[in-house]
Design a protein around this motif. Sequence first.
Motif, mmCIF file in Angstrom:
data_model
loop_
_atom_site.group_PDB
_atom_site.id
_atom_site.type_symbol
_atom_site.label_atom_id
_atom_site.label_comp_id
_atom_site.label_asym_id
_atom_site.label_seq_id
_atom_site.Cartn_x
_atom_site.Cartn_y
_atom_site.Cartn_z
ATOM 1 N N LEU A 67 -5.481 6.454 -7.493
ATOM 2 C CA LEU A 67 -6.730 5.846 -7.043
ATOM 3 C C LEU A 67 -7.682 5.763 -8.226
ATOM 4 N N SER A 113 -6.936 -2.524 -0.014
ATOM 5 C CA SER A 113 -7.599 -1.512 0.816
ATOM 6 C C SER A 113 -9.027 -1.371 0.289
ATOM 7 N N ARG A 156 -12.774 0.798 0.563
ATOM 8 C CA ARG A 156 -13.498 1.955 1.080
ATOM 9 C C ARG A 156 -15.003 1.699 1.036
ATOM 10 N N LYS A 198 -4.230 -8.872 -0.541
ATOM 11 C CA LYS A 198 -4.674 -7.761 0.313
ATOM 12 C C LYS A 198 -5.113 -6.572 -0.551
ATOM 13 N N PRO A 206 0.833 -1.203 0.000
ATOM 14 C CA PRO A 206 0.000 0.000 0.000
ATOM 15 C C PRO A 206 0.868 1.253 0.000
ATOM 16 N N SER A 207 0.321 2.361 -0.492
ATOM 17 C CA SER A 207 1.028 3.645 -0.403
ATOM 18 C C SER A 207 -0.014 4.755 -0.378
ATOM 19 N N ASN A 215 -1.935 5.820 -3.319
ATOM 20 C CA ASN A 215 -1.373 4.848 -4.276
ATOM 21 C C ASN A 215 -0.341 5.493 -5.212
ATOM 22 N N GLU A 224 4.448 9.918 5.397
ATOM 23 C CA GLU A 224 3.681 8.793 4.848
ATOM 24 C C GLU A 224 4.387 8.198 3.636
HETATM 25 C C1 LIG Z 1 0.970 5.690 4.555
HETATM 26 C C2 LIG Z 1 -0.384 5.385 3.973
HETATM 27 C C3 LIG Z 1 -1.448 6.261 4.179
HETATM 28 C C4 LIG Z 1 -2.717 5.982 3.650
HETATM 29 N N1 LIG Z 1 -3.751 6.858 3.904
HETATM 30 C C5 LIG Z 1 -4.979 6.553 3.471
HETATM 31 C C6 LIG Z 1 -6.096 7.406 3.813
HETATM 32 O O1 LIG Z 1 -5.939 8.412 4.499
HETATM 33 N N2 LIG Z 1 -7.334 7.065 3.358
HETATM 34 C C7 LIG Z 1 -7.521 5.937 2.604
HETATM 35 O O2 LIG Z 1 -8.679 5.669 2.232
HETATM 36 N N3 LIG Z 1 -6.504 5.114 2.275
HETATM 37 C C8 LIG Z 1 -5.258 5.390 2.704
HETATM 38 N N4 LIG Z 1 -4.208 4.549 2.396
HETATM 39 C C9 LIG Z 1 -4.456 3.366 1.556
HETATM 40 C C10 LIG Z 1 -3.999 3.636 0.102
HETATM 41 O O3 LIG Z 1 -4.833 4.544 -0.557
HETATM 42 C C11 LIG Z 1 -3.940 2.297 -0.648
HETATM 43 O O4 LIG Z 1 -2.937 1.523 -0.061
HETATM 44 C C12 LIG Z 1 -3.611 2.490 -2.122
HETATM 45 O O5 LIG Z 1 -4.684 3.091 -2.780
HETATM 46 C C13 LIG Z 1 -3.285 1.161 -2.825
HETATM 47 O O6 LIG Z 1 -4.356 0.279 -2.722
HETATM 48 P P1 LIG Z 1 -4.163 -1.190 -2.142
HETATM 49 O O7 LIG Z 1 -3.750 -1.032 -0.694
HETATM 50 O O8 LIG Z 1 -5.501 -1.852 -2.311
HETATM 51 O O9 LIG Z 1 -3.071 -1.852 -2.947
HETATM 52 C C14 LIG Z 1 -2.927 4.799 2.903
HETATM 53 C C15 LIG Z 1 -1.848 3.920 2.714
HETATM 54 C C16 LIG Z 1 -0.599 4.199 3.243
HETATM 55 C C17 LIG Z 1 0.543 3.227 3.042
#
Ligand SMILES: Cc1cc2nc3c(=O)[nH]c(=O)nc-3n(C[C@H](O)[C@H](O)[C@H](O)COP(=O)(O)O)c2cc1C
Length: 202
Positions: A190, A110, A112, A108, A15-16, A19, A51
């Motif tokens: 995203l 993320s 919403r 895995k 994750p980042s 993204n 971050e």
């Molecule tokens: C340091 C960090 C901060 C993040 N902050 C948020 C956030 O504030 N809100 C959110 O919905 N997702 C957040 N994310 C999730 C990322 O948006 C998500 O990891 C990225 O879109 C890639 O998707 P994936 O995790 O499904 O591969 C964060 C991830 C990281 C590593």
Amino acid sequence: MPDMTGLIHHAVMAPSGHNTQPWRFRVKENRVLIFPDFLRRLPVVDPLDRELYISLGCALENLVIAAGHEGYRALVGYSFEDGAISVNLEPVDGKANNDWLFNAISIKQSTRRRYDGRSIPEADMERLALLPLEKGVSAVFVTDSEKVEGIIELVKEGNSIQMNDRDFMQELISWIRFNEAEANRYRTALAQRPWEIPHPLV
Ligand SMILES: Cc1cc2nc3c(=O)[nH]c(=O)nc-3n(C[C@H](O)[C@H](O)[C@H](O)COP(=O)(O)O)c2cc1C
């Protein structure tokens, strides 16, 4: 020799923030260097690059897990000069017994989506509580519903502050792909539903 492409393939599934995937890799024999990619900074929401570095840590963790799965021990170092993380890979006898973590890397995601209200299974909570933490770091599990509601209100308030900030919204929008062609072209950021951002290495 470890399968470096395979290891990096797993690292970039990390994750980042937004993204952005703010990492660059360089391979030297049995050594991988991970560099911050400052062209992918988020100056509004992440002015100190905190971050960004957490995201690099996530990529590093994936790489270490994948290396262990392949039978390599990872020795990790950090350079304060150029911000590079170095990972030296040494062959060990046998593969790490970490299938469950390794398999989790590629599934895995993320989400919403609306929260379905299910509680986290007790066994998962116990596992989380046993995670080793760095010195000075503690984990707090809030389960009391009144306290949870209090936190939800704070999160909602924080969200409203961000959503009413023009600079924050501009930065966020610049990291959203609004159609499939854009998503395919950049392969980061995203995705606005219903398309998925294709994986960078696929
Ligand atoms: C340091 C960090 C901060 C993040 N902050 C948020 C956030 O504030 N809100 C959110 O919905 N997702 C957040 N994310 C999730 C990322 O948006 C998500 O990891 C990225 O879109 C890639 O998707 P994936 O995790 O499904 O591969 C964060 C991830 C990281 C590593």
